[in-house]
Design a protein around this motif. Structure first.
Motif, PDB file in Angstrom:
ATOM      1  N   ASP A   4       1.009  -1.258  -0.093  1.00  0.00           N
ATOM      2  CA  ASP A   4      -0.006   0.149  -0.033  1.00  0.00           C
ATOM      3  C   ASP A   4       0.925   1.192   0.188  1.00  0.00           C
ATOM      4  O   ASP A   4       0.849   1.956   1.038  1.00  0.00           O
ATOM      5  N   PRO A   5       1.519   1.421  -1.012  1.00  0.00           N
ATOM      6  CA  PRO A   5       2.478   2.633  -1.265  1.00  0.00           C
ATOM      7  C   PRO A   5       1.742   4.066  -0.945  1.00  0.00           C
ATOM      8  O   PRO A   5       0.380   4.199  -1.634  1.00  0.00           O
ATOM      9  N   HIS A   6       2.252   5.014  -0.667  1.00  0.00           N
ATOM     10  CA  HIS A   6       1.559   6.341  -0.687  1.00  0.00           C
ATOM     11  C   HIS A   6       1.758   6.925  -1.881  1.00  0.00           C
ATOM     12  O   HIS A   6       2.887   7.067  -2.603  1.00  0.00           O
ATOM     13  N   ILE A   7       0.693   7.390  -2.474  1.00  0.00           N
ATOM     14  CA  ILE A   7       0.604   8.016  -3.943  1.00  0.00           C
ATOM     15  C   ILE A   7       0.918   9.373  -3.750  1.00  0.00           C
ATOM     16  O   ILE A   7       0.060  10.175  -3.138  1.00  0.00           O
ATOM     17  N   VAL A   8       1.993   9.728  -4.698  1.00  0.00           N
ATOM     18  CA  VAL A   8       2.305  11.308  -4.717  1.00  0.00           C
ATOM     19  C   VAL A   8       2.182  11.624  -6.260  1.00  0.00           C
ATOM     20  O   VAL A   8       2.742  11.035  -7.129  1.00  0.00           O
ATOM     21  N   ALA A   9       1.329  12.560  -6.561  1.00  0.00           N
ATOM     22  CA  ALA A   9       0.658  13.071  -7.807  1.00  0.00           C
ATOM     23  C   ALA A   9       1.621  14.400  -7.978  1.00  0.00           C
ATOM     24  O   ALA A   9       1.339  15.533  -6.848  1.00  0.00           O
ATOM     25  N   VAL A  10       2.369  14.529  -9.042  1.00  0.00           N
ATOM     26  CA  VAL A  10       2.958  15.736  -9.210  1.00  0.00           C
ATOM     27  C   VAL A  10       2.297  16.436 -10.540  1.00  0.00           C
ATOM     28  O   VAL A  10       2.331  15.819 -11.564  1.00  0.00           O
ATOM     29  N   LEU A  11       1.887  17.559 -10.265  1.00  0.00           N
ATOM     30  CA  LEU A  11       1.018  18.269 -11.481  1.00  0.00           C
ATOM     31  C   LEU A  11       1.843  18.797 -12.563  1.00  0.00           C
ATOM     32  O   LEU A  11       2.642  19.709 -12.090  1.00  0.00           O
ATOM     33  N   ALA A  12       1.693  18.438 -13.815  1.00  0.00           N
ATOM     34  CA  ALA A  12       2.591  19.137 -14.753  1.00  0.00           C
ATOM     35  C   ALA A  12       1.637  20.236 -15.468  1.00  0.00           C
ATOM     36  O   ALA A  12       1.027  20.047 -16.255  1.00  0.00           O
ATOM     37  N   LEU A  13       1.557  21.547 -14.950  1.00  0.00           N
ATOM     38  CA  LEU A  13       0.577  22.737 -15.237  1.00  0.00           C
ATOM     39  C   LEU A  13       1.456  23.422 -16.458  1.00  0.00           C
ATOM     40  O   LEU A  13       2.724  23.244 -16.600  1.00  0.00           O
ATOM     41  N   GLU A  14       0.524  24.092 -17.264  1.00  0.00           N
ATOM     42  CA  GLU A  14       1.103  24.771 -18.484  1.00  0.00           C
ATOM     43  C   GLU A  14       2.154  25.823 -17.567  1.00  0.00           C
ATOM     44  O   GLU A  14       1.809  26.639 -16.714  1.00  0.00           O
ATOM     45  N   GLY A  15       3.417  26.024 -18.272  1.00  0.00           N
ATOM     46  CA  GLY A  15       4.163  26.880 -17.806  1.00  0.00           C
ATOM     47  C   GLY A  15       5.026  26.468 -16.488  1.00  0.00           C
ATOM     48  O   GLY A  15       5.619  27.216 -15.677  1.00  0.00           O
ATOM     49  N   VAL A  16       4.903  25.277 -16.243  1.00  0.00           N
ATOM     50  CA  VAL A  16       5.668  24.585 -15.325  1.00  0.00           C
ATOM     51  C   VAL A  16       7.219  24.809 -15.328  1.00  0.00           C
ATOM     52  O   VAL A  16       7.708  25.072 -16.327  1.00  0.00           O
ATOM     53  N   VAL A  17       7.780  25.363 -14.031  1.00  0.00           N
ATOM     54  CA  VAL A  17       9.374  25.325 -14.086  1.00  0.00           C
ATOM     55  C   VAL A  17       9.858  23.881 -13.953  1.00  0.00           C
ATOM     56  O   VAL A  17       9.580  23.241 -13.150  1.00  0.00           O
ATOM     57  N   GLY A  18      10.742  23.602 -15.070  1.00  0.00           N
ATOM     58  CA  GLY A  18      11.348  22.588 -15.274  1.00  0.00           C
ATOM     59  C   GLY A  18      12.023  21.931 -13.849  1.00  0.00           C
ATOM     60  O   GLY A  18      11.650  20.706 -13.594  1.00  0.00           O
ATOM     61  N   PHE A  44       3.140  11.128 -12.413  1.00  0.00           N
ATOM     62  CA  PHE A  44       3.621  12.630 -12.946  1.00  0.00           C
ATOM     63  C   PHE A  44       2.080  13.142 -13.739  1.00  0.00           C
ATOM     64  O   PHE A  44       1.893  12.096 -14.901  1.00  0.00           O
ATOM     65  N   CYS A  45       1.369  13.723 -13.360  1.00  0.00           N
ATOM     66  CA  CYS A  45      -0.035  13.758 -14.115  1.00  0.00           C
ATOM     67  C   CYS A  45       0.057  15.071 -14.929  1.00  0.00           C
ATOM     68  O   CYS A  45       0.342  16.338 -14.539  1.00  0.00           O
ATOM     69  N   GLY A  46      -0.435  15.376 -16.066  1.00  0.00           N
ATOM     70  CA  GLY A  46      -0.805  16.359 -17.037  1.00  0.00           C
ATOM     71  C   GLY A  46      -1.817  16.804 -16.827  1.00  0.00           C
ATOM     72  O   GLY A  46      -2.736  15.701 -16.738  1.00  0.00           O
ATOM     73  N   VAL A  47      -2.271  17.998 -17.386  1.00  0.00           N
ATOM     74  CA  VAL A  47      -3.590  18.529 -17.318  1.00  0.00           C
ATOM     75  C   VAL A  47      -3.994  18.965 -19.036  1.00  0.00           C
ATOM     76  O   VAL A  47      -4.796  19.596 -19.123  1.00  0.00           O
ATOM     77  N   ALA A  48      -3.090  18.630 -19.790  1.00  0.00           N
ATOM     78  CA  ALA A  48      -3.186  18.861 -21.187  1.00  0.00           C
ATOM     79  C   ALA A  48      -2.427  18.036 -21.863  1.00  0.00           C
ATOM     80  O   ALA A  48      -1.499  17.269 -21.221  1.00  0.00           O
ATOM     81  N   PRO A  49      -2.677  17.535 -23.318  1.00  0.00           N
ATOM     82  CA  PRO A  49      -1.793  16.690 -23.837  1.00  0.00           C
ATOM     83  C   PRO A  49      -0.373  17.144 -23.693  1.00  0.00           C
ATOM     84  O   PRO A  49       0.535  16.053 -23.762  1.00  0.00           O
ATOM     85  N   SER A  50      -0.013  18.436 -23.688  1.00  0.00           N
ATOM     86  CA  SER A  50       1.376  18.736 -23.432  1.00  0.00           C
ATOM     87  C   SER A  50       1.576  20.013 -22.814  1.00  0.00           C
ATOM     88  O   SER A  50       0.644  20.943 -22.976  1.00  0.00           O
ATOM     89  N   VAL A  51       2.467  20.278 -22.073  1.00  0.00           N
ATOM     90  CA  VAL A  51       2.465  21.688 -21.443  1.00  0.00           C
ATOM     91  C   VAL A  51       4.016  22.048 -21.799  1.00  0.00           C
ATOM     92  O   VAL A  51       5.093  21.359 -22.118  1.00  0.00           O
ATOM     93  N   ASN A  52       4.209  23.634 -21.638  1.00  0.00           N
ATOM     94  CA  ASN A  52       5.339  24.296 -21.982  1.00  0.00           C
ATOM     95  C   ASN A  52       6.075  24.221 -20.670  1.00  0.00           C
ATOM     96  O   ASN A  52       5.564  24.747 -19.649  1.00  0.00           O
ATOM     97  N   VAL A  53       7.507  23.843 -20.809  1.00  0.00           N
ATOM     98  CA  VAL A  53       8.382  24.077 -19.511  1.00  0.00           C
ATOM     99  C   VAL A  53       9.076  25.162 -19.726  1.00  0.00           C
ATOM    100  O   VAL A  53       9.874  25.445 -20.593  1.00  0.00           O
ATOM    101  N   THR A  54       9.148  25.767 -18.487  1.00  0.00           N
ATOM    102  CA  THR A  54       9.899  26.914 -18.409  1.00  0.00           C
ATOM    103  C   THR A  54      11.290  27.102 -17.265  1.00  0.00           C
ATOM    104  O   THR A  54      11.117  26.257 -16.390  1.00  0.00           O
ATOM    105  N   ALA A  55      11.798  28.305 -17.554  1.00  0.00           N
ATOM    106  CA  ALA A  55      12.583  28.684 -16.548  1.00  0.00           C
ATOM    107  C   ALA A  55      12.924  30.054 -16.489  1.00  0.00           C
ATOM    108  O   ALA A  55      13.088  30.703 -17.846  1.00  0.00           O
ATOM    109  N   GLY A  56      12.757  30.933 -15.481  1.00  0.00           N
ATOM    110  CA  GLY A  56      12.746  32.356 -15.520  1.00  0.00           C
ATOM    111  C   GLY A  56      11.653  32.972 -16.213  1.00  0.00           C
ATOM    112  O   GLY A  56      11.948  33.980 -16.982  1.00  0.00           O
ATOM    113  N   GLY A  57      10.680  32.236 -16.485  1.00  0.00           N
ATOM    114  CA  GLY A  57       9.533  32.797 -17.240  1.00  0.00           C
ATOM    115  C   GLY A  57       9.493  32.489 -18.678  1.00  0.00           C
ATOM    116  O   GLY A  57       8.619  32.892 -19.530  1.00  0.00           O
TER     117      GLY A  57
END
Length: 223
Positions: A4-18, A44-57
């Motif tokens: 019974d492992p603890h489930i950790v969901a990491v959200l990949a939102l649009e504009g996420v910092v890599g 690793f959970c996405g909220v769109a087919p693909s998301v833009n990964v950013t650094a410093g905006g």
């Protein structure tokens, strides 16, 4: 992996910092218990087919997540990495976080991910922090919470580099939970891989120069 492992969901939102996106995967995905088993199942959970990964905006590349938003619905911990603060969060993500908070799921943000929690209404009335360069903007947008550039409590979750950190430096993480049930010292030791409560206390004292009990007492809820 435990039955019974603890489930950790990491959200990949649009504009996420890599960097923020990879960090919880590394921390939770490589953690092991004393018997060598993995206590966490990281999604690793996405909220769109693909998301833009950013650094410093600035956007650098796009990624696809192996899981959709629904894979986070039964998670015991939801992590919101830092995001570009110039865009609004998708309503479906805000609904996911609000429902998770109602179920007392542990909800964690990293750096500017605090903006997402604030937008969902989860930080109202709390003392919160974010990346030091964005603390003023967080306070302006969400005056219902108290924002400070440098804070570590057991009330809210985020990661903040000290204001004295040089620009571009890697910040240390301050993880804290907005909604989490108390755990016993042995339970925490089992989850963190230290094996025993005494080993956990010794490690905590060495790293923080105080005991777990004194640390908790320092951040008791204010009347």
């Amino acid at each position: 992996m435990p039955a019974d492992p603890h489930i950790v969901a990491v959200l990949a939102l649009e504009g996420v910092v890599g960097f923020d996106l990879s960090m919880p995967c590394q921390v939770f995905g490589t953690a092991r218990l004393a018997d060598g088993s993995y206590p966490y199942q990281v999604r690793f959970c996405g909220v769109a087919p693909s998301v833009n990964v950013t650094a410093g905006g600035v956007g650098f590349y796009r990624i696809e997540a192996p899981n959709g938003r629904d894979a986070a619905e039964d998670a015991g911990t939801i992590v919101v990495p830092g995001v570009t603060t110039t865009r609004l969060t998708a309503p479906s993500v805000l609904a996911l976080l609000r429902e998770a908070a109602k179920r007392r799921v542990r909800i964690v943000s990293i750096c500017t991910g605090a903006f997402v929690l604030a937008e969902a209404g989860l930080l109202s009335g709390r003392q919160v922090t974010t990346h030091w360069a964005a603390a003023g903007e967080l306070a302006r947008r969400h005056p219902d919470s108290t924002s400070t550039p440098s804070l570590s409590t057991s009330e809210t979750v985020t990661c903040s580099p000290r204001p004295a950190s040089p620009p571009g430096s890697t910040c240390g993480c301050t993880w804290f939970t907005a909604t989490s049930a108390p755990r016993s010292p042995q339970g925490l030791a089992d989850r963190s891989g230290h094996g025993s409560a005494s080993a956990l206390r010794a490690h905590f004292d060495r790293e923080s120069r105080t005991s777990p009990h004194r640390y908790r007492q320092s951040f008791r809820p204010r009347d």
